[in-house]
Design a protein around this motif. Structure first.
Motif, PDB file in Angstrom:
ATOM      1  N   CYS A   1       0.834  -1.204   0.000  1.00 59.67           N
ATOM      2  CA  CYS A   1       0.000   0.000   0.000  1.00 59.67           C
ATOM      3  C   CYS A   1       0.871   1.256   0.000  1.00 59.67           C
ATOM      4  O   CYS A   1       0.615   2.212  -0.746  1.00 59.67           O
ATOM      5  CB  CYS A   1      -0.916   0.016   1.226  1.00 59.67           C
ATOM      6  N   LEU A   2       1.909   1.241   0.816  1.00 63.00           N
ATOM      7  CA  LEU A   2       2.806   2.390   0.892  1.00 63.00           C
ATOM      8  C   LEU A   2       3.624   2.539  -0.386  1.00 63.00           C
ATOM      9  O   LEU A   2       3.781   3.640  -0.923  1.00 63.00           O
ATOM     10  CB  LEU A   2       3.747   2.232   2.094  1.00 63.00           C
ATOM     11  N   GLY A   3       4.139   1.417  -0.890  1.00 63.20           N
ATOM     12  CA  GLY A   3       4.981   1.462  -2.086  1.00 63.20           C
ATOM     13  C   GLY A   3       4.233   1.917  -3.318  1.00 63.20           C
ATOM     14  O   GLY A   3       4.750   2.705  -4.126  1.00 63.20           O
ATOM     15  N   ILE A   4       3.011   1.430  -3.480  1.00 61.61           N
ATOM     16  CA  ILE A   4       2.218   1.815  -4.657  1.00 61.61           C
ATOM     17  C   ILE A   4       1.835   3.286  -4.581  1.00 61.61           C
ATOM     18  O   ILE A   4       1.796   3.986  -5.594  1.00 61.61           O
ATOM     19  CB  ILE A   4       0.985   0.897  -4.786  1.00 61.61           C
ATOM     20  N   ALA A   5       1.555   3.775  -3.360  1.00 56.00           N
ATOM     21  CA  ALA A   5       1.266   5.202  -3.204  1.00 56.00           C
ATOM     22  C   ALA A   5       2.475   6.040  -3.594  1.00 56.00           C
ATOM     23  O   ALA A   5       2.351   7.053  -4.293  1.00 56.00           O
ATOM     24  CB  ALA A   5       0.859   5.500  -1.759  1.00 56.00           C
ATOM     25  N   LEU A   6       3.666   5.609  -3.166  1.00 54.41           N
ATOM     26  CA  LEU A   6       4.888   6.324  -3.546  1.00 54.41           C
ATOM     27  C   LEU A   6       5.095   6.299  -5.051  1.00 54.41           C
ATOM     28  O   LEU A   6       5.411   7.309  -5.675  1.00 54.41           O
ATOM     29  CB  LEU A   6       6.096   5.688  -2.842  1.00 54.41           C
ATOM     30  N   ALA A   7       4.927   5.125  -5.639  1.00 53.96           N
ATOM     31  CA  ALA A   7       5.137   4.984  -7.083  1.00 53.96           C
ATOM     32  C   ALA A   7       4.116   5.782  -7.875  1.00 53.96           C
ATOM     33  O   ALA A   7       4.379   6.197  -9.007  1.00 53.96           O
ATOM     34  CB  ALA A   7       5.056   3.508  -7.483  1.00 53.96           C
ATOM     35  N   SER A   8       2.939   6.032  -7.275  1.00 58.69           N
ATOM     36  CA  SER A   8       1.878   6.759  -7.962  1.00 58.69           C
ATOM     37  C   SER A   8       2.005   8.269  -7.800  1.00 58.69           C
ATOM     38  O   SER A   8       1.212   9.018  -8.367  1.00 58.69           O
ATOM     39  CB  SER A   8       0.513   6.316  -7.429  1.00 58.69           C
ATOM     40  N   GLY A   9       2.959   8.709  -6.987  1.00 56.91           N
ATOM     41  CA  GLY A   9       3.088  10.136  -6.731  1.00 56.91           C
ATOM     42  C   GLY A   9       1.959  10.673  -5.870  1.00 56.91           C
ATOM     43  O   GLY A   9       1.644  11.858  -5.909  1.00 56.91           O
ATOM     44  N   ALA A  10       1.339   9.811  -5.079  1.00 60.27           N
ATOM     45  CA  ALA A  10       0.198  10.186  -4.237  1.00 60.27           C
ATOM     46  C   ALA A  10       0.630  10.196  -2.774  1.00 60.27           C
ATOM     47  O   ALA A  10       1.660   9.627  -2.411  1.00 60.27           O
ATOM     48  CB  ALA A  10      -0.944   9.190  -4.447  1.00 60.27           C
TER      49      ALA A  10
ATOM     50  N   GLY B   1      -6.209   0.315   0.862  1.00 62.12           N
ATOM     51  CA  GLY B   1      -6.079  -1.016   1.437  1.00 62.12           C
ATOM     52  C   GLY B   1      -7.171  -1.316   2.445  1.00 62.12           C
ATOM     53  O   GLY B   1      -7.727  -2.421   2.485  1.00 62.12           O
ATOM     54  N   ILE B   2      -7.507  -0.318   3.266  1.00 61.54           N
ATOM     55  CA  ILE B   2      -8.557  -0.493   4.280  1.00 61.54           C
ATOM     56  C   ILE B   2      -9.921  -0.674   3.617  1.00 61.54           C
ATOM     57  O   ILE B   2     -10.681  -1.587   3.963  1.00 61.54           O
ATOM     58  CB  ILE B   2      -8.561   0.714   5.236  1.00 61.54           C
ATOM     59  N   VAL B   3     -10.246   0.197   2.654  1.00 59.12           N
ATOM     60  CA  VAL B   3     -11.532   0.093   1.951  1.00 59.12           C
ATOM     61  C   VAL B   3     -11.606  -1.215   1.171  1.00 59.12           C
ATOM     62  O   VAL B   3     -12.638  -1.904   1.173  1.00 59.12           O
ATOM     63  CB  VAL B   3     -11.732   1.297   1.007  1.00 59.12           C
ATOM     64  N   GLY B   4     -10.496  -1.578   0.509  1.00 58.83           N
ATOM     65  CA  GLY B   4     -10.470  -2.826  -0.257  1.00 58.83           C
ATOM     66  C   GLY B   4     -10.683  -4.048   0.617  1.00 58.83           C
ATOM     67  O   GLY B   4     -11.331  -5.016   0.204  1.00 58.83           O
ATOM     68  N   GLY B   5     -10.145  -3.998   1.841  1.00 56.86           N
ATOM     69  CA  GLY B   5     -10.313  -5.130   2.739  1.00 56.86           C
ATOM     70  C   GLY B   5     -11.695  -5.207   3.349  1.00 56.86           C
ATOM     71  O   GLY B   5     -12.395  -6.217   3.238  1.00 56.86           O
ATOM     72  N   ILE B   6     -12.126  -4.109   3.987  1.00 56.12           N
ATOM     73  CA  ILE B   6     -13.376  -4.137   4.757  1.00 56.12           C
ATOM     74  C   ILE B   6     -14.597  -4.060   3.851  1.00 56.12           C
ATOM     75  O   ILE B   6     -15.486  -4.923   3.907  1.00 56.12           O
ATOM     76  CB  ILE B   6     -13.403  -2.979   5.782  1.00 56.12           C
ATOM     77  N   LEU B   7     -14.677  -3.033   3.010  1.00 55.98           N
ATOM     78  CA  LEU B   7     -15.885  -2.813   2.209  1.00 55.98           C
ATOM     79  C   LEU B   7     -15.976  -3.780   1.033  1.00 55.98           C
ATOM     80  O   LEU B   7     -16.964  -4.508   0.893  1.00 55.98           O
ATOM     81  CB  LEU B   7     -15.922  -1.366   1.719  1.00 55.98           C
ATOM     82  N   VAL B   8     -14.933  -3.797   0.187  1.00 53.26           N
ATOM     83  CA  VAL B   8     -14.979  -4.678  -0.991  1.00 53.26           C
ATOM     84  C   VAL B   8     -14.998  -6.139  -0.557  1.00 53.26           C
ATOM     85  O   VAL B   8     -15.706  -6.967  -1.143  1.00 53.26           O
ATOM     86  CB  VAL B   8     -13.785  -4.393  -1.930  1.00 53.26           C
ATOM     87  N   GLY B   9     -14.227  -6.456   0.495  1.00 53.21           N
ATOM     88  CA  GLY B   9     -14.240  -7.827   1.006  1.00 53.21           C
ATOM     89  C   GLY B   9     -15.622  -8.270   1.433  1.00 53.21           C
ATOM     90  O   GLY B   9     -16.024  -9.416   1.224  1.00 53.21           O
ATOM     91  N   SER B  10     -16.396  -7.354   2.023  1.00 54.54           N
ATOM     92  CA  SER B  10     -17.751  -7.684   2.479  1.00 54.54           C
ATOM     93  C   SER B  10     -18.715  -7.854   1.313  1.00 54.54           C
ATOM     94  O   SER B  10     -19.578  -8.732   1.325  1.00 54.54           O
ATOM     95  CB  SER B  10     -18.271  -6.587   3.412  1.00 54.54           C
ATOM     96  N   LEU B  11     -18.581  -7.002   0.289  1.00 52.96           N
ATOM     97  CA  LEU B  11     -19.523  -7.025  -0.835  1.00 52.96           C
ATOM     98  C   LEU B  11     -19.177  -8.074  -1.887  1.00 52.96           C
ATOM     99  O   LEU B  11     -20.060  -8.540  -2.609  1.00 52.96           O
ATOM    100  CB  LEU B  11     -19.553  -5.644  -1.502  1.00 52.96           C
ATOM    101  N   SER B  12     -17.906  -8.462  -1.975  1.00 54.27           N
ATOM    102  CA  SER B  12     -17.451  -9.367  -3.028  1.00 54.27           C
ATOM    103  C   SER B  12     -18.019 -10.775  -2.849  1.00 54.27           C
ATOM    104  O   SER B  12     -18.304 -11.208  -1.737  1.00 54.27           O
ATOM    105  CB  SER B  12     -15.920  -9.425  -3.023  1.00 54.27           C
ATOM    106  N   GLY B  13     -18.146 -11.477  -3.968  1.00 53.47           N
ATOM    107  CA  GLY B  13     -18.547 -12.875  -3.920  1.00 53.47           C
ATOM    108  C   GLY B  13     -17.363 -13.814  -3.858  1.00 53.47           C
ATOM    109  O   GLY B  13     -17.525 -15.034  -3.756  1.00 53.47           O
TER     110      GLY B  13
END
Length: 532
Positions: A30-39, A48-60
């Motif tokens: 998460c940190l490395g990709i943010a650095l590489a993205s200039g963000a 990472g948090i949203v992808g884990g909690i929210l998407v993880g809950s909604l995904s099949g």
């Protein structure tokens, strides 16, 4: 499956240890990709948090893990610069998520099924090789970019030269704890995990990280065996609740009429959807229980995740093969593993950022080296080679394309080669030709057409017909043929006229009987084409 839905904690003893492994893999990524993205660094953690909690809950998906994706970093880096600020880019992320939701309702999830297995395996292998190559500098303590778990093509330092430069800048402390961490991982995987349940509950990566933190604490200040701050994880540390909230950023909705923001949004939606669908296909193949992820539901979940991530300052999200494969290899059983890893990211950022910043990057590199090796096992190259060139060539082209360019280019090259192979196979398999002895002074030849004959087969059939010698008796067997393209009918119609001049007698064998009159069998072909 119904039991899992009624009791999501049924497999917690497998999911919780796996979530810890995924957490330690996801944090530096998460940190490395943010650095590489200039963000901002915090944007990668939000994703990472949203992808884990929210998407993880909604995904099949039961074993897929979502978060910021390496394949989108180049797009993000360019977009932040061209859209006039990070807030405008966040708007593009939100709109991209909305477009993904539309894709889901339009049932566009079937796209992923049209990628050959050889390309999917090449994608997994290529990512595994990149993981290995990119962790070598961190393994030896050469970290010119703190936390920079980057991939080829993302920045100027992300190339093979960095690996060789690492030899001249080895940090003894980082290298030592990395070797110790790797030894712990191998010992846990090969020996201790088979000795008792305690070694299955407490995973090797967690032990390696704890040992790494203890090593840093014991050697802090030592000029030779100590670990420099640039070789440690770097998580933002808020001074108070106000400064923590201040790390969140929000979209600039005033820019919603800008065409370039909509173009970026559509690009993010398309690339993120494609990466997700390819990852879904790959993780379903890796899943030991061979469960099938509903792809349209996955697009809806990813779209919702991107809307929320963009609204609070996060990077775009996709399902990610690195975290998903780490989850599978660590024994994750259900989506609770992905959800718990999201909560671990959230809790760690709030409560223990200072402790996280004591984790040596070289220990995390040793964990990722094992993940990379499992994705790119040498035995897989041998297996693909033994399957023949039609499987091996798209596979190796995908691998090389990903390693030396980027993820999407590599997949595109592999898919292009795969299409060429399909066309070649179609060219070769359009018909079967049987030569028989001369009878009554004529060559007797039987041509059996394939089940489907399209314009791809024009060249092969035309070549065979033109090469027939004079005074030939040709039988065309179409009893198995279900589809005839109009292009093929035109070729046969032209040949019926040439056949008379070359003293070639033609007989058609169909399920309706035998036809020797050229006008009759051409009419039959036309009727067959219309019925198909």
């Amino acid at each position: 499956m119904n039991q899992n839905k009624s009791n999501p904690f049924k497999h917690l003893k497998e999911d919780f240890p796996a979530s810890i492994v995924v957490f330690f893999v996801a944090l530096p990524l998460c940190l490395g990709i943010a650095l590489a993205s200039g963000a901002p660094l915090f944007s990668g953690l939000i994703a990472g948090i949203v992808g884990g909690i929210l998407v993880g809950s909604l995904s099949g998906s039961q074993i897929g893990v979502s978060g910021p994706a390496a394949g989108l970093a180049a797009i993000v880096l360019t977009a932040i610069g061209t859209l006039g600020g990070y807030e405008n880019f966040l708007l593009a992320v939100v709109l991209g998520g909305v477009i993904q939701i539309v894709f889901g309702f339009l049932k566009a999830g079937v796209i992923g099924y049209y990628f050959p297995s050889s390309v999917i395996k090449g994608m997994l292998t290529g990512i595994g090789i990149i993981i290995i190559l990119k962790q070598i500098p961190h393994f030896f303590g050469y970290d010119e970019t703190p936390g920079g778990f980057t991939f080829f093509g993302m920045d100027e330092t992300g190339n093979v030269a960095e690996i060789f430069q690492a030899i001249n800048f080895i940090s003894p402390g980082s290298a030592l704890i990395a070797i110790i961490g790797l030894a712990i991982l191998l010992l846990w995987d090969k020996v201790l995990s088979k000795k008792g349940k305690i070694f299955q509950l407490i995973q090797g990566p967690l032990v390696a990280v704890v040992v790494g933190i203890l090593y840093f604490a014991l050697t802090e200040g030592d000029e030779v065996w100590g670990i420099a701050s640039k070789n440690l994880v770097s998580v933002p540390i808020p001074e108070d609740f106000q400064s923590f909230i201040g790390q969140f950023q929000f979209p600039n909705f005033a820019g919603i009429t800008q065409a370039d923001i909509w173009i970026t949004a559509f690009t993010i939606a398309l690339v993120a959807s494609l990466e997700t669908l390819l990852c879904v296909e790959a993780t379903d193949k890796l899943d030991p229980r061979k469960r099938v992820t509903p792809t349209n539901r996955e697009l809806l979940a990813q779209g919702t995740g991107n809307v929320v991530s963009g609204l609070i300052g996060g990077l775009p999200i996709t399902q990610v093969i690195v975290r998903s494969s780490a989850n599978i290899q660590s024994g994750g059983r259900t989506k609770m593993s992905a959800i718990i890893h999201g909560f671990l990211l959230l809790i760690s950022v709030i409560l223990i950022p200072k402790l996280l910043n004591k984790i040596p990057l070289s220990v995390l590199a040793s964990i990722l080296l094992i993940v990379g090796y499992k994705l790119a096992k040498p035995a897989l190259f041998k297996t693909m080679y033994q399957l023949g060139w039609k499987q091996f060539v798209p596979f190796i082209v995908t691998v090389l394309g990903i390693v030396f360019t980027d993820l999407l280019v590599g997949i595109g090259l592999g898919l292009g080669v795969g299409i060429i192979v399909i066309l070649l196979k179609s060219y070769q398999n359009s018909h079967f030709l049987h030569m028989e002895d001369k009878s009554n002074g004529k060559h007797r030849i039987k041509m059996t057409l394939a089940e489907e004959v399209t314009f791809f087969n024009k060249g092969a059939i035309l070549k065979e017909l033109d090469s027939l010698p004079r005074d030939t008796y040709l039988e065309i067997d179409v009893r198995k043929t279900r589809f005839l393209d109009n292009d093929i009918i035109e070729i046969l119609e032209d040949f019926s006229e040439k056949a008379v001049n070359r003293h070639i007698d033609v007989k058609l064998i169909s399920e309706r009987g035998e036809v020797e009159n050229p006008e009759s069998y051409i009419e039959f072909f036309k009727l067959k084409s219309k019925s198909a």
